[in-house]
Design an enzyme around this catalytic site. Structure first.
Site, PDB file in Angstrom:
ATOM      1  N   MET A 242      53.049  55.008 -31.442  1.00 18.65           N
ATOM      2  CA  MET A 242      54.342  54.818 -30.788  1.00 18.65           C
ATOM      3  C   MET A 242      54.609  56.026 -29.904  1.00 18.65           C
ATOM      4  O   MET A 242      54.480  57.168 -30.339  1.00 18.65           O
ATOM      5  CB  MET A 242      55.445  54.644 -31.844  1.00 18.65           C
ATOM      6  CG  MET A 242      56.852  54.633 -31.256  1.00 18.65           C
ATOM      7  SD  MET A 242      57.130  53.247 -30.097  1.00 18.65           S
ATOM      8  CE  MET A 242      58.421  53.965 -29.064  1.00 18.65           C
ATOM      9  N   ASN A 244      56.994  57.761 -28.618  1.00 16.88           N
ATOM     10  CA  ASN A 244      58.217  58.571 -28.537  1.00 16.88           C
ATOM     11  C   ASN A 244      57.983  59.791 -27.657  1.00 16.88           C
ATOM     12  O   ASN A 244      56.978  60.471 -27.758  1.00 16.88           O
ATOM     13  CB  ASN A 244      58.626  59.058 -29.927  1.00 16.88           C
ATOM     14  CG  ASN A 244      58.536  57.960 -30.949  1.00 16.88           C
ATOM     15  OD1 ASN A 244      59.178  56.930 -30.823  1.00 16.88           O
ATOM     16  ND2 ASN A 244      57.678  58.160 -31.957  1.00 16.88           N
ATOM     17  N   GLU A 277      49.216  56.087 -25.506  1.00 18.19           N
ATOM     18  CA  GLU A 277      50.551  56.600 -25.826  1.00 18.19           C
ATOM     19  C   GLU A 277      50.951  57.701 -24.852  1.00 18.19           C
ATOM     20  O   GLU A 277      52.123  57.836 -24.496  1.00 18.19           O
ATOM     21  CB  GLU A 277      50.601  57.104 -27.268  1.00 18.19           C
ATOM     22  CG  GLU A 277      50.217  56.081 -28.331  1.00 18.19           C
ATOM     23  CD  GLU A 277      50.978  54.761 -28.246  1.00 18.19           C
ATOM     24  OE1 GLU A 277      52.066  54.733 -27.639  1.00 18.19           O
ATOM     25  OE2 GLU A 277      50.457  53.741 -28.757  1.00 18.19           O
ATOM     26  N   HIS A 280      52.271  56.430 -21.636  1.00 18.23           N
ATOM     27  CA  HIS A 280      53.674  56.038 -21.781  1.00 18.23           C
ATOM     28  C   HIS A 280      54.629  57.197 -21.524  1.00 18.23           C
ATOM     29  O   HIS A 280      55.800  56.973 -21.217  1.00 18.23           O
ATOM     30  CB  HIS A 280      53.931  55.539 -23.209  1.00 18.23           C
ATOM     31  CG  HIS A 280      53.599  54.091 -23.406  1.00 18.23           C
ATOM     32  ND1 HIS A 280      54.006  53.106 -22.548  1.00 18.23           N
ATOM     33  CD2 HIS A 280      52.918  53.464 -24.402  1.00 18.23           C
ATOM     34  CE1 HIS A 280      53.580  51.934 -23.005  1.00 18.23           C
ATOM     35  NE2 HIS A 280      52.916  52.125 -24.119  1.00 18.23           N
ATOM     36  N   GLU A1230     -10.782   3.747 -17.962  1.00 22.97           N
ATOM     37  CA  GLU A1230     -10.448   3.643 -16.550  1.00 22.97           C
ATOM     38  C   GLU A1230     -11.554   3.046 -15.686  1.00 22.97           C
ATOM     39  O   GLU A1230     -11.275   2.352 -14.715  1.00 22.97           O
ATOM     40  CB  GLU A1230     -10.024   5.009 -16.006  1.00 22.97           C
ATOM     41  CG  GLU A1230      -8.783   5.590 -16.693  1.00 22.97           C
ATOM     42  CD  GLU A1230      -7.582   4.660 -16.658  1.00 22.97           C
ATOM     43  OE1 GLU A1230      -7.590   3.687 -15.874  1.00 22.97           O
ATOM     44  OE2 GLU A1230      -6.630   4.895 -17.435  1.00 22.97           O
TER      45      GLU A1230
HETATM   46 ZN   LIG Z   1      -5.866   2.674 -15.899  1.00 25.99          ZN
END
Ligand SMILES: [Zn+2]
Length: 1787
Positions: A242, A244, A277, A280, A1230
């Site tokens: 505080m 003061n 403080e 202040h 494939e």
């Molecule tokens: Zn294929």
């Protein structure tokens, strides 16, 4: 007139009013207990400006310290009988106030001079605002002390204190006496000869307070007006401090500090409070607020200075202090200002900073106020900011002010120095600027969003929270000052004006273009706002951060982290939106891995995120992923902070305290070993010097040392730490040490030790005098082992833990912290169950309070669980995306048979946008459960593949689920996607087990591999809807859909169930068996079990589909599915599928074990929707390979669609029924799937044989392209180890080379043998797998019994030996036909096409079955060219053609003598040779000429005659070589060379025999496709016939189509094959129609997003490029730069540019625009199309960039383009002379 005086709790004895020292009569004096006012009515009439005196005689109370006013506080003396000692002091700012001590005008604006006299024990010290004036001892040991009269001041700042106090004093440089006071405690253990240990602590406090005082005093330039300043530390106090005036009071905890015992963070905090403080003393005490609503003039300023002044005190830490402000104050203020914390004083409501009527001492006032002042300082700059503050103090000294007056001082300064202006350019009015900031609650979010056209980012503002969350009645719009960091422009100040604000000279915000590398708002974090970036802008910032070189400030980084996480929280908690955790993690990852980011504040910003994610993931199977995220960050921080260092650097010390604790917990680098080392040193030292001070460790590393030492402790570390804990418990100033010790204890992992700790904490807590040690139980919250021990402990020791009543009435208790600690990581369903079990077990022992607490924690668990459901998927997905391979093609590490699966029962429920609603965390995930029936081979281990899963539950059972087998541990190997389940006990081999796994997986939000999403545009209403699909042969693979044995050999039956939106269709491999409604818009379909199959063939798709259907000859259903509205385009695909099934069923003799074959044609697929996958029974293909429309698609597209569907259908046998054993045998799939479609086509379209023959020939060419180049040639079957290492599993060689070799084999052994072998192969391996030799073995068996074919040794043909070199060797053979030296025979030599660089093990010989055709006899014959490399032959008369129709996969080279008769024959009658043979002549000759093996004249003579042929094979090859569009074609290479005119003439001569082939459509595919080439080339070369036809067809098109509302497909009578030519050369000759063309392009853009399918849009774009008007084309180029035309326009405009300079000129004219454009590379790639001359090269090499710097990517594109020109020039250097000579002689 009356007098009212404030008074509270006072007992008045007498009251007098004096005027001129004459006591006056009173009418009445009355106390009003509602206003706490004493009202005095004198008889006399009171006049202004006359001094009266009021005298009160009264008694009052000394209050408890919590009530304020005059209060008492006490300390207990531990050494002299535990007596209490009292201090009496005052605290008037809160509580009862000054009025409770003396009647007064208790209002800050009633400033006065005060004279205070105090009577207290003489042994006590007495302190007041002012120094003592006099001191006299009176009786009874009391003294009377009078303080000097104060300066003018407010009542609430009056203070005095008295007690047994000690102090240290120093003099500040301005002469002010500064003292630090504390109570005179603990006399017995003085360690340094001063009065009590506190005296040591006063040293640092005094030193730092003097320093801070001096800094403030200098800054204010206003000398502290009082002679002294006292600081008084009290044992108990309501606040930190505080202010003061002249006598600041504190809670000792915050200000008494000692180096060597306390953390750096504590020291910083204590200095902060003192500075606060002291600030202040000026802001508050010297100038006081007019009223409490103006409290910002005190607290906001003090908050601002408490950190700034420390930065001035320690200049080398000022940057840290500023960042600390941003990370703590600014961020906390933003959170409070979002209502996240409960402001008790305001009931948790967000409120304006200026709060009427009485203000509020809360975080808004302090922290938001401080942050706003920092923003103001950022706007003014530090010097002018300071000037305004100094003016303010001078003007209002000893008086009062309000915020208008305060801000007015800033306005004055702005006007004085004209350079501070607002966004209209006027001097800044600071009251206008600050109005919304202080009078409107909340704060703005700066949005950085894309403009509507998507070309720029613009900032705008809105409140962070949606308006409906905010108090009503405010205009949420702010004047926002900020700083922006921009690429190449640096940092600059910018305003973001309030919404709807305008002024005449409003400074326009320059848009930041999307192609600018980055733009960072709120750079340096001056602005009290959050910034939200659109994803693209955010991404740019992340990229910038990843290249961090320290240029981005720590402040900016803090804001980026904190803002992003604030958005995540807000979206999830308040708005119920799906949280974008990934963005928060991305920003952390991009910031925190940089060494420039290692900072206390960045770590603070990230820490809660680390913790949250840790909590969410620690108890789950994906925890490893979190470590992948966290550990690099911690390593980065750990390496930089280290353990050592004694300097006073807050940043390093505070960071060390935080980071080391994480480092030891996460076992970072050597952190545990280091912790153990420190611990050993400590324990050795303390063994010798055991007392209070034996702890020699730096306090900042203690927590980490304790934790590291406890980790693997078996009890010895615990013993010593517990002694430390006992000592600390008895001390005054040891709460931090207790925290460190307990944090350390909570790291224990050993179950026994944890039990000891729990017992010990319990007994210590019971005997504790000072601290509540029960809270220590909660420290175990992040220790998973401890949570198990605690779960056990609570059941065994209910009497210790169940004390809910204590918790309830607020006594220290165990239960609450214990449950906290136990359940800190309990987020899963499993833990919910466990918790309930504990509850049930304890229930009989519980009273109602215990039950209530248990229930409370259950709710905590529930909400944790819910939170986990929201955020865990998103963060886990992000971690999988970033730290784990997305997929591999293939996954190369195999599971060695540990279990063998035979059935998967899989239920999948995908979540994607649809009519079905689901929870916010679920978007693009799927929930699933799989039950795997398998036989176990290894007794205690199960290994499965599992990838990108969040696994919730695993259960293993044996013998039809009767026996549950406990699981000991589960491991994940993310790199290989393995899931290992270790069973608690071995079970007998060959036991049938079931593995049940519940899990969640992820769906990619765009087309791709794995589980992915596709969206289509419904043709009917343009509605966008979503499609779910899968693709598993590569990438994430089937293991991402379900835990499984994801290798082709583990074939099993799949029983699939799918749950999906009711209005959609779900498909899988099997036929739909049963569909039911599950309610809530959800349907469930159970599909028929699949046959035994490999996992990569599994497929599921869900969407809004329609189908075209048909039946095969054997009655199977064939359905071609596509998105609704497109099914009419599925006719070709349906025919291809049915044809192929009928053909192969018949040919192989095997009917597929499927009820149906579906083909799904998707709107999107990887690679431009041109991809397809042969999933068994559910082929999935991109629509371009699957749908065909006669209105738009060409003949080429027709054949391609038919071929693709036939290919995938072939796989249903070759690949699906019989599957490769491992991926290096991919040709078994494939090669056959590439071989058969042409056979099927031949069978079903006998009149299109020309096309099929051409395509077979051209397949080999496709193979040769890769096989001729040392960089791309690769064996078809590679060693397993090459898989996954750059080997292209789906490369063309596995398709086209391999199928060409099958074709060769078929020719060699004839169809009967071929068919029989394949039938045997399929039968032997159906629903199984095969390797290559198992295939050839079936051929060998057949050939042994065949008498038709013999090998090179006249033995039955061994197909294995025949085929092996073709499949295992790189490249391919050339057959050289060489005339022998006697001229009487030819020798045939084989040699590899590639001569050097091949692997050593390659034998370089291939068995070649060599066919011949001769002019007069042996019309067709063959011989083997195998073991020997030459084969002499009798010299024939006439020509001899080797390998006619290219049956063998070879090229043939003839020497001049063997070639001459062929050339002669071509000249006389080329049609003697079939089209394939002729095309082969051309391409082989061209290939060898290019290699200088054959002269160019042979090539040119050859095409002069062979070129006359109209067939497709010839024109495809010629077009490949000459082509008007290819960059390496002759028409490009010679474009700027002298030979161009002759080349043109030459080609036109060849074309002249084909005039009747222009623009035709006959229905014969080969003819129509060659017409396409002939027409294109003719028009390009300027054939009048072609141009005239193009012009008239174009004009017809314009008149028919220009007003079409349905596109161009039907109104244009020219078939799609010829439309590019029609449009291009039509518009070129009729440029007036350009508007019509433009409009039609727009029609496609607006009406059909599938513009490339309806390829007229693209063809019309070519037309624009064909315009001759350069100015007009330049405009279109600009349109393309600006995204108004497709970027394909750049290549078109280069290809059809007759001058060749268009793009170059465009670049030169628009240099800056092009360089900034995203299209730079594309423009550059096309810019030098055909360029080859010295002048052109020179233009490029010496290009004037006008000072513009290219990015490295751009520079690479430019250099690559120049390389291309040089490549052309090199080719010309080698080949041009010969070609030129030939042209000169022949043309
Ligand atoms: Zn294929």
């Amino acid at each position: 007139m009356n007098i009212s005086v404030d008074a509270l709790n006072l007992n008045f004895l007498s009251l007098s009013l004096y005027a001129n020292n004459v006591r006056q009569q009173l009418i009445s004096s009355q106390y009003d207990s509602s206003t706490y006012r004493f009202t005095i009515k004198p008889v006399m009439f009171l006049k202004p400006n006359i001094t009266y005196r009021l005298e009160f005689n009264y008694t009052g109370l000394i209050n408890d310290y919590r009530d304020g006013g005059l209060f008492y506080t006490r300390w207990r003396d531990n050494y002299f009988g535990y007596t209490n000692h009292y201090i009496v002091a005052t605290f008037f700012a809160i509580g009862y106030g000054a009025r409770s001590t003396f009647p007064c005008f208790d209002d800050p604006s009633f400033k006065a001079n005060f004279s205070v006299t105090l009577i207290s024990p003489t042994a006590f010290k007495a302190l007041g605002n002012m120094p003592l004036e006099s001191e006299n001892e009176i009786d009874n040991g009391y003294s009377i002390r009078t303080f000097k009269t104060t300066l003018k001041m407010s009542t609430y700042l009056i203070a005095f204190a008295t007690g047994d106090l000690v102090n240290k004093t120093a003099t500040a440089k301005d002469g002010t006496q500064i003292s630090f006071w504390a109570w005179n405690a603990d006399l017995g253990i003085d360690e340094v000869g001063l009065s009590g240990p506190w005296m040591n602590r006063l040293n640092v406090s005094l030193d730092t307070s003097v320093k801070c005082f001096e800094v403030l005093s200098d800054y204010m330039a206003f000398k502290f007006p009082l002679p002294k300043l006292d600081h008084l530390a009290l044992p108990q106090f309501s606040y930190g401090g505080m202010e003061n005036w002249g006598l600041i009071t504190y809670d000792y905890n915050f200000v008494l500090f000692k180096d060597g015992e306390d953390h750096a963070a504590d020291k910083l905090l204590s200095i902060q409070i003192m500075c606060h403080e002291m600030a202040h003393q000026w802001f508050g005490d010297l100038v006081t607020n007019e009223w409490w609503s103006e409290i910002m003039l005190h607290e906001s300023l003090a908050d601002y200075f408490e950190m700034t002044s420390i930065g001035i005190m320690y200049p080398n830490q000022s940057e840290f202090m500023d960042s600390y402000f941003v990370a703590t104050r600014q961020e906390h203020a933003l959170q409070v200002d979002s209502g996240y914390y409960n402001n008790t004083l305001t009931g948790g409501k967000i409120h304006p900073l200026i709060l009427k009527p009485d203000g509020s001492f809360d975080d808004i006032t302090y922290e938001k106020g401080g942050a706003l002042l920092r923003m103001l300082s950022g706007t003014f700059g530090p010097t002018l900011f300071q000037e305004a503050l100094r003016n303010y103090l001078v003007k209002y000294q000893f008086g009062n002010a309000d915020h208008f007056q305060f801000f007015e001082e800033f306005t004055q300064v702005a006007q004085k120095y004209k350079n501070i202006t607002d966004f209209c350019g006027n001097p800044l009015d600071v009251n206008q600027l600050m109005d919304a900031w202080v009078n409107v609650p909340h704060f703005p979010q700066i949005d950085v969003d894309l403009t509507n056209d998507g070309r720029a980012f613009v900032p705008s503002q809105e409140p962070f929270l949606p308006i409906w969350y905010l108090p009503q009645g405010y205009n949420y719009s702010w004047m926002i000052p900020t700083y922006v960091l921009e690429y190449q422009k640096g940092r600059s100040f910018k305003w973001i004006p309030p919404n709807n604000f305008s002024c005449p000279n409003l400074a326009k915000h320059t848009d930041i273009q999307t192609f600018d590398p980055y733009m960072l708002y709120n750079d340096g974090a001056p602005t009290y706002a959050r910034v939200h970036y659109e994803e693209g802008a955010h991404n740019k910032i992340r990229q910038l951060l990843r290249q961090d070189n320290g240029t981005i400030s720590i402040n900016t980084k803090i804001r980026l982290i904190a803002d992003e996480w604030a958005f995540i929280d807000r979206d999830m908690v308040l708005l119920g939106l799906p949280p974008k955790l990934h963005r928060g993690m991305q920003i952390l990852e991009s910031i925190l891995n940089s060494s420039f980011s290692v900072h206390t504040t960045t770590f603070m910003a990230a820490q809660s995120v680390f913790d949250t994610i840790f909590e969410l993931s620690r108890d789950r199977h994906e925890y490893e992923l979190y470590l992948k995220f966290l550990i690099p960050i911690l390593e980065n921080f750990y390496q930089k902070v280290g353990w050592n260092g004694t300097n006073d650097d807050f940043n390093t010390n505070m960071l060390r305290e935080r980071v080391l604790y994480y480092a030891v917990r996460f076992d970072i680098l050597d952190s545990r070993a280091m912790a153990m080392q420190y611990w050993k040193n400590l324990s050795v030292w303390c063994a010798m010097h055991f007392d209070y001070n034996c702890n020699i460790l730096n306090p900042n590393i203690r927590r980490a040392v304790y934790c590291g030492a406890m980790w693997d402790d078996n009890g010895s570390v615990f013993e010593l730490l517990r002694e430390f804990l006992e000592i600390a418990e008895g001390g005054y100033y040891t709460s931090r040490e207790i925290t460190s010790i307990v944090s350390g204890l909570a790291c224990a992992q050993n179950h026994t030790v944890i039990n000891w700790i729990l017992d010990d904490l319990y007994s210590l807590s019971n005997n504790s005098t000072r601290y509540n040690l029960y809270n220590s139980f909660s420290y175990f919250y992040n220790n998973l082992n401890a949570s198990e021990v605690m779960a056990d402990y609570i059941i065994k020791n209910p009497q210790k833990v169940l004390d809910g009543l204590n918790c309830y009435i607020g006594l220290p208790c165990v239960m609450e912290p214990f449950l906290d600690g136990m359940t800190g990581l309990w987020y899963t369903d499993r833990r919910k169950d466990q918790y309930n079990q504990i509850y049930n077990q304890l229930y009989p022992n519980m009273d109602i309070y215990d039950k209530a607490y248990f229930q409370t924690y259950y709710n905590v668990l529930l909400s944790a669980n819910l939170r986990g459901q929201y955020v865990y998927p998103d963060m886990t997905r992000w971690m999988y995306d970033n730290y784990v391979p997305i997929g591999k093609s293939p996954w190369t590490v195999k599971i060695n048979q540990i279990i063998v699966p035979y059935n998967y029962n899989l239920t999948v429920k995908p979540y994607f946008p649809s009519s079905y609603k689901y929870g916010i965390g679920k978007n693009f995930t799927f929930d699933a459960i799989v039950n795997i029936s398998a036989t176990i081979l290894q007794q205690d281990t199960i290994i499965l593949n599992s990838h990108r899963h969040m696994i919730h539950r695993i259960q293993v059972t044996a013998n039809r689920s009767i026996i549950n087998i406990p699981i000991a541990a589960v491991y994940r190997d993310n790199e290989n996607a393995f899931l290992t389940i270790k069973l608690a006990q071995p079970i007998p081999q060959n036991t049938n087990i079931n593995i049940i796994i519940e899990y969640t997986g992820f769906i990619k939000d765009s087309p791709g591999e794995g589980e992915y999403i596709n969206f289509d545009y419904l043709e009917v209403n343009k509605k966008k809807s979503w499609i779910f699909a899968t693709d598993f042969e590569g990438g994430p693979s089937a293991r991402s859909l379900a835990p499984c044995l994801d290798e082709p050999v583990y074939k099993a039956i799949w029983s699939v169930t799918v749950q999906y939106p009711m209005d959609m269709v779900a498909l899988s491999n099997g036929l739909e068996e049963r569909t039911i409604s599950l309610g809530g818009g959800l349907a469930q379909t159970i599909f028929k079990d699949t046959p035994k199959m490999s996992s990569y063939l599994l497929a599921i798709t869900i969407g809004d589909y329609a189908a075209l259907r048909g039946l095969t000859n054997s009655g199977q259903i064939v359905r071609i599915w596509t998105w609704t509205g497109m099914q009419n385009n599925a006719v070709v695909a349906l025919k291809a599928a049915i044809d192929t099934i009928n053909f192969l069923t018949n040919y192989t003799g095997i009917t597929l074990p499927l009820d149906k074959i579906d083909v799904m044609c998707l709107p999107q697929y990887e690679g431009d929707a041109m991809y397809a996958m042969e999933n068994w029974g559910l082929i999935i293909a991109g629509y371009k390979e699957c749908l065909w429309s006669p209105d738009y698609r060409t003949t080429y597209h027709y054949t391609d669609t038919y071929w693709t569907i036939a290919h995938e259908t072939t796989h249903q046998w070759f690949g699906d029924l019989v599957t490769l054993e491992w991926w290096n045998y991919i040709f078994l799939n494939e090669a056959f799937a590439t071989y058969w479609p042409l056979v099927v086509m031949n069978a079903t379209y006998p009149d299109q044989a020309d096309y099929a023959n051409f395509q077979r020939f051209y397949d080999a060419e496709t193979g040769f392209v890769l096989d001729q180049d040392i960089d791309t040639t690769v064996p078809i079957v590679v060693n397993e180890t090459r898989l996954g290492h750059g080997y292209d599993l789906f490369g063309n060689l596995n398709y086209y080379k391999a199928s060409s070799i099958l074709h060769m084999l078929h020719t060699t052994i004839n169809n009967t043998n071929f068919q029989k072998s394949l039938q045997n192969y399929l039968l032997a391996h159906e629903q199984g797998n095969a390797k290559d030799f198992e295939l050839w073995q079936k051929f060998d068996e057949v050939m042994l019994n065949s008498t038709s074919v013999y090998d090179w040794n006249s033995m039955p043909l061994n197909v294995t030996k025949y085929m092996t070199p073709w499949f295992y060797q790189e490249t391919f053979p050339i057959i050289k036909v060489v005339t022998t030296s006697d001229g009487l025979s030819y020798s045939f030599q084989q040699t590899p096409f590639i001569q050097s660089g091949l692997p050593n093990d390659q034998s370089s010989l291939w068995p070649i079955q060599l066919w011949f055709e001769t002019e007069f006899y042996e019309r067709r014959d063959f011989t083997w060219l195998a073991s020997q490399s030459t084969l002499p032959r009798a010299f024939p008369r006439g020509w001899r053609v080797v390998n006619p129709k290219r049956e063998a996969y070879v090229r043939v080279w003839y020497d001049d003598l063997s070639w001459a008769p062929i050339q002669t024959q071509l000249q006389s009658n080329w049609s003697v040779f079939d089209p394939i043979t002729r095309a082969q002549f051309i391409i082989d000759t061209y290939t060898f000429a290019n290699q200088q093996f054959i002269s160019w004249s042979r090539f040119l003579n050859l095409i002069k005659y062979a070129g006359n042929a109209p067939e497709l094979a010839t024109w495809q090859i010629l077009s490949d070589i000459m082509d008007e569009l290819g960059t390496t074609s002759w028409l490009a290479i010679f474009k700027f060379q002298p030979e161009y005119a002759k080349l043109q003439t030459f080609l036109l001569q060849i074309l002249s025999t084909n005039k009747d082939k222009l623009f035709i459509q006959t229905g014969n595919w080969a003819k129509d496709m060659s017409s396409h080439y002939i027409t294109g080339l003719s028009c390009y070369l300027g054939s009048n016939d072609c141009l005239n036809q193009a012009s008239s067809l174009f004009n017809q098109f314009i008149s028919n189509c220009q007003n079409s509302a349905y596109g161009t497909g039907k109104c244009n009578k020219v078939p799609p094959d010829h439309r590019v030519v029609q449009y291009c050369f039509g518009l070129r000759q009729n440029p007036n129609s350009v508007t019509a063309v433009w409009n039609l392009i727009q029609w496609f853009t607006d009406n059909s997003p599938l513009t490339d399918y309806f390829n007229d849009a693209e063809a019309l774009l070519v037309a624009l490029a064909c315009l001759n008007d350069d100015t007009q084309v330049e405009q279109y180029l600009m349109d393309a730069v600006n995204y108004r035309l497709s970027a394909e326009f750049f290549s078109f405009s280069a290809q059809y540019d007759m001058s060749g300079n268009r793009l170059f000129n465009f670049l030169q004219k628009n240099l800056q625009i092009v360089v900034n454009s995203e299209h730079f590379n594309e423009i550059v790639n096309n810019l030098a199309f055909g360029w080859s001359t010295d002048e052109q090269l020179n233009k490029l090499q010496n290009f004037d960039w006008q000072g513009i710097t290219l990015t490295s990517n751009q520079a690479n594109a430019w250099n690559k383009m120049i390389d291309g020109v040089n490549g052309t020039r090199n080719w010309l250097k080698k080949n041009q002379p010969a070609i030129s000579t030939w042209f000169n002689m022949n043309i």
